[in-house]
Structure formats: structure tokens, C-alpha cells
Scaffold this active site. Structure first.
Site, PDB file in Angstrom:
ATOM      1  N   GLN A 105       0.861  -1.204   0.000  1.00 32.26           N
ATOM      2  CA  GLN A 105       0.000   0.000   0.000  1.00 32.26           C
ATOM      3  C   GLN A 105       0.890   1.244   0.000  1.00 32.26           C
ATOM      4  O   GLN A 105       0.407   2.351  -0.144  1.00 32.26           O
ATOM      5  CB  GLN A 105      -0.881   0.024   1.251  1.00 32.26           C
ATOM      6  CG  GLN A 105      -1.795  -1.167   1.377  1.00 32.26           C
ATOM      7  CD  GLN A 105      -2.511  -1.171   2.715  1.00 32.26           C
ATOM      8  OE1 GLN A 105      -3.602  -0.585   2.879  1.00 32.26           O
ATOM      9  NE2 GLN A 105      -1.898  -1.800   3.704  1.00 32.26           N
ATOM     10  N   HIS A 123      -1.281   1.472  -4.371  1.00 31.21           N
ATOM     11  CA  HIS A 123      -1.688   2.873  -4.262  1.00 31.21           C
ATOM     12  C   HIS A 123      -0.775   3.809  -5.031  1.00 31.21           C
ATOM     13  O   HIS A 123      -0.802   5.020  -4.816  1.00 31.21           O
ATOM     14  CB  HIS A 123      -1.726   3.290  -2.776  1.00 31.21           C
ATOM     15  CG  HIS A 123      -2.769   2.546  -1.998  1.00 31.21           C
ATOM     16  ND1 HIS A 123      -2.771   2.480  -0.625  1.00 31.21           N
ATOM     17  CD2 HIS A 123      -3.826   1.803  -2.404  1.00 31.21           C
ATOM     18  CE1 HIS A 123      -3.799   1.753  -0.218  1.00 31.21           C
ATOM     19  NE2 HIS A 123      -4.442   1.314  -1.269  1.00 31.21           N
ATOM     20  N   CYS A 131       0.535  12.953 -15.892  1.00 31.66           N
ATOM     21  CA  CYS A 131      -0.108  14.056 -16.622  1.00 31.66           C
ATOM     22  C   CYS A 131      -1.629  13.967 -16.499  1.00 31.66           C
ATOM     23  O   CYS A 131      -2.223  12.892 -16.653  1.00 31.66           O
ATOM     24  CB  CYS A 131       0.281  14.010 -18.101  1.00 31.66           C
ATOM     25  SG  CYS A 131      -0.511  15.324 -19.049  1.00 31.66           S
ATOM     26  N   ASN A 216       2.948  -6.495  13.671  1.00 31.24           N
ATOM     27  CA  ASN A 216       2.486  -5.139  13.966  1.00 31.24           C
ATOM     28  C   ASN A 216       2.581  -4.952  15.477  1.00 31.24           C
ATOM     29  O   ASN A 216       2.069  -5.786  16.218  1.00 31.24           O
ATOM     30  CB  ASN A 216       1.028  -4.971  13.506  1.00 31.24           C
ATOM     31  CG  ASN A 216       0.601  -3.506  13.481  1.00 31.24           C
ATOM     32  OD1 ASN A 216       0.956  -2.726  14.357  1.00 31.24           O
ATOM     33  ND2 ASN A 216      -0.157  -3.128  12.451  1.00 31.24           N
ATOM     34  N   PRO A 217       3.198  -3.843  15.951  1.00 30.57           N
ATOM     35  CA  PRO A 217       3.280  -3.660  17.405  1.00 30.57           C
ATOM     36  C   PRO A 217       1.915  -3.421  18.051  1.00 30.57           C
ATOM     37  O   PRO A 217       1.765  -3.557  19.260  1.00 30.57           O
ATOM     38  CB  PRO A 217       4.185  -2.417  17.565  1.00 30.57           C
ATOM     39  CG  PRO A 217       4.333  -1.815  16.238  1.00 30.57           C
ATOM     40  CD  PRO A 217       3.904  -2.794  15.218  1.00 30.57           C
TER      41      PRO A 217
HETATM   42  N1  APR Z   1       6.698  -1.961  12.356  1.00 27.28           N
HETATM   43  C1  APR Z   1       5.519  -2.531  11.990  1.00 27.28           C
HETATM   44  N2  APR Z   1       4.335  -1.890  12.069  1.00 27.28           N
HETATM   45  C2  APR Z   1       4.339  -0.633  12.564  1.00 27.28           C
HETATM   46  C3  APR Z   1       5.520   0.019  12.980  1.00 27.28           C
HETATM   47  C4  APR Z   1       6.735  -0.700  12.865  1.00 27.28           C
HETATM   48  N3  APR Z   1       7.907  -0.158  13.239  1.00 27.28           N
HETATM   49  N4  APR Z   1       5.177   1.269  13.436  1.00 27.28           N
HETATM   50  C5  APR Z   1       3.835   1.374  13.294  1.00 27.28           C
HETATM   51  N5  APR Z   1       3.335   0.242  12.788  1.00 27.28           N
HETATM   52  C6  APR Z   1       1.936  -0.082  12.458  1.00 27.28           C
HETATM   53  C7  APR Z   1       0.899   0.675  13.231  1.00 27.28           C
HETATM   54  O1  APR Z   1       0.587  -0.029  14.426  1.00 27.28           O
HETATM   55  C8  APR Z   1      -0.283   0.674  12.253  1.00 27.28           C
HETATM   56  O2  APR Z   1      -1.094  -0.471  12.459  1.00 27.28           O
HETATM   57  O3  APR Z   1       1.755   0.304  11.108  1.00 27.28           O
HETATM   58  C9  APR Z   1       0.375   0.583  10.893  1.00 27.28           C
HETATM   59  C10 APR Z   1       0.275   1.857  10.072  1.00 27.28           C
HETATM   60  O4  APR Z   1      -1.085   2.069   9.810  1.00 27.28           O
HETATM   61  P1  APR Z   1      -1.509   3.305   8.882  1.00 27.28           P
HETATM   62  O5  APR Z   1      -0.793   4.527   9.345  1.00 27.28           O
HETATM   63  O6  APR Z   1      -3.010   3.286   8.834  1.00 27.28           O
HETATM   64  O7  APR Z   1      -0.918   2.952   7.460  1.00 27.28           O
HETATM   65  P2  APR Z   1      -1.516   1.951   6.391  1.00 27.28           P
HETATM   66  O8  APR Z   1      -2.183   0.782   7.057  1.00 27.28           O
HETATM   67  O9  APR Z   1      -0.454   1.649   5.416  1.00 27.28           O
HETATM   68  O10 APR Z   1      -2.633   2.871   5.675  1.00 27.28           O
HETATM   69  C11 APR Z   1      -3.300   2.316   4.557  1.00 27.28           C
HETATM   70  O11 APR Z   1      -4.271   4.478   4.076  1.00 27.28           O
HETATM   71  O12 APR Z   1      -3.854   6.739   4.074  1.00 27.28           O
HETATM   72  C12 APR Z   1      -4.020   5.622   3.263  1.00 27.28           C
HETATM   73  O13 APR Z   1      -3.141   5.234   1.134  1.00 27.28           O
HETATM   74  C13 APR Z   1      -2.775   5.373   2.477  1.00 27.28           C
HETATM   75  O14 APR Z   1      -1.693   3.284   1.950  1.00 27.28           O
HETATM   76  C14 APR Z   1      -2.259   4.043   3.004  1.00 27.28           C
HETATM   77  C15 APR Z   1      -3.525   3.393   3.536  1.00 27.28           C
END
Ligand code: APR
Length: 244
Positions: A105, A123, A131, A216-217
């Protein structure tokens, strides 16, 4: 530290990873957090008090294209300064011995820089502009001016990413569905699993009897459904999983 039952589960997960050939991986912003790129919904996810949902939309871009481009330009410069971390490299390594498809993503391009090649960027990618008229893609230069214009037809160009409310590139998403449909093992790393349709890919694999592992933490909506949840960072989780 892992307790006895987690150690047992870890051994099981490692064995499953060792015997599985078809592996589908889904990564989110969390895998790049240790490379210094803020996640969207965790600490530091806001920019000038805006959330991704406020800026990553066609409506926001139509209303104020320069504001949206300023956000992407800031993220682009963050990505230029970032380096892949050990979790990115571990996935690139795993691809050498497994039939592994990496569905991301993320738009930061760090998987490619770490050496992965079988990548599906659901994404898009913020190192490119697209463009608005002829859809030509241009590599953004470090000091690009706002807004960038198409090198071919000179119309204004937009970030080459999928915004909320926009359809994912059908061909790419179709390949991602197939990868998770055929997987023996699905590995979900660093995503809050709340943005569809990416969040549902792992369930596809589970329905076909795949073994699900999450790194995931924090707990996510996916956590109760996986076979093994490594509640740690991407780099630590990959290290534990690969037994290195
Ligand atoms: N290692 C693993 N996971 C982690 C770490 C780490 N060091 N630090 C944070 N996280 C986890 C958080 O606990 C959270 O669950 O990563 C996750 C990040 O979640 P989001 O910020 O929601 O990111 P993501 O899931 O990729 O969002 C999905 O949303 O905004 C849109 O297009 C954007 O691709 C993105 C999509």
C-alpha cells in the site's frame, strides 16, 4: 520477550514459512516507519494538522492543487532521505527462494530500492507525477517546482497515487487478489488493516486455507483472524520469523 506458548507458535510459523512456496505479502506504512517515514494513523501522521483523508482526495486536489502538491513534495523529500530497513531487505531476500508476491500500500518505493522485484504497488508511487491530460508518467526531480508539468504535452501533472474515492489500478489489484487467493502463507506487515480493498486481501488467503501471520506492534482488526501475531516492529518480527 516471547512466552512459552508464543515460542511454540513462533516455531510453528517458522516451519510453515519454511515449507510454504507460494507466499503473498501485504505491507503498509508501518514497514517504512523504521526508515523514518511517518505512518498515517500513528504518531506524526498529521501534516499541518491535516490527515491523509483530508488531502489524498480528488476533491482536495481540485480545491487546492498546490496545497496537495506541497504535502506530496514534503513526503517525496522525506522518501529521498530515507533508506530501506532490514525488514524491506528481508522480504527482498525471501523473494529469491520463494514464489513470493509483494503487495504494498506504500508509495515510497523502498521495497524496490531494497531489491524486491515482484512488487504490486496498489496505491501508486510518489516518485512519479502523472499528466492530467495524456497520463504520461515523469520521474520527479529532487528540486521539482510546483505544480509539475508533463514533459510530453506540458499539461499540469498530479501525484501518481491512488486517492480516497479513486479506483485501484484494476490490473494490479487483480494480480494482488490472485496472489492472495493462491497463497499457502500470507504475511501482513505494518498495516492498520482499515483501508479497503487492501485490508481484505488477507481474508481471501485465509478462506483458501492459507496460514496467516501478522507483524504489527499494535493489534488490528485482522489480529483475531491470523494464525500467528508478532506484536513487534517489522524489523524485529522479520528477524524472529526468519530465525536470524
Ligand atoms: N513496524 C511494523 N508496524 C508498525 C511500525 C513498525 N515499526 N510502526 C507502526 N506500525 C503499524 C501501526 O501499528 C499501524 O497499524 O503500522 C500501521 C500503520 O497504519 P496506517 O498509518 O493506517 O498505514 P496503512 O495501514 O499503510 O494505511 C493504509 O491508508 O492513508 C491511506 O493510502 C494510504 O496506503 C495508506 C492506507
Amino acid at each position: 520477550m516471547l512466552n512459552l506458548s508464543s515460542l511454540k507458535k513462533l516455531q510453528e510459523a517458522r516451519a510453515k514459512l519454511h515449507t510454504s512456496q507460494k507466499i503473498a505479502v501485504l505491507t503498509g506504512a508501518g514497514i517504512s516507519q523504521e526508515s523514518g517515514i511517518p505512518t498515517f494513523r500513528g504518531q506524526g501522521g498529521l501534516w499541518r494538522e491535516y490527515r491523509a483523508e483530508d488531502l489524498a482526495t480528488p476533491e482536495a486536489y481540485a480545491r487546492d492543487p498546490l496545497l496537495v502538491w506541497e504535502w506530496y513534495q514534503m513526503r517525496f523529500h522525506t522518501v529521498l532521505r530515507a533508506e530501506p530497513n532490514s525488514a524491506h531487505y528481508a522480504l527482498a531476500e525471501l523473494e529469491k527462494t520463494k514464489d513470493l508476491i509483494l503487495v504494498s500500500q506504500n508509495v515510497d518505493g523502498l521495497h524496490k530500492r531494497a531489491g524486491s522485484s515482484r512488487i504490486l504497488e496498489l496505491h501508486g508511487n510518489i516518485t512519479l507525477s502523472r499528466c492530467e491530460r495524456c497520463l504520461h508518467l515523469d520521474e520527479l526531480k529532487e528540486n521539482f517546482s510546483l505544480p509539475p508539468f508533463c514533459s510530453r504535452c506540458h499539461a499540469r501533472a498530479r501525484p501518481n497515487v491512488v486517492w480516497f474515492g479513486e479506483a485501484l489500478p484494476q490490473a494490479i489489484f487483480g494480480q494482488a487478489v490472485e496472489a492472495f487467493h493462491n497463497a499457502e502463507l500470507a504475511l501482513v506487515i505494518g498495516t492498520s488493516a482499515v483501508v479497503e480493498p487492501a485490508a481484505s486481501l488477507a481474508l481471501l488467503a485465509k478462506e483458501q486455507g492459507a496460514y496467516l501471520i501478522e507483524i504489527n506492534p499494535e493489534p488490528t482488526p485482522l489480529s483475531p483472524l491470523v494464525n500467528f501475531s508478532l506484536m513487534t516492529t517489522a524489523s524485529q518480527g522479520m528477524q524472529l520469523l526468519l530465525g536470524k
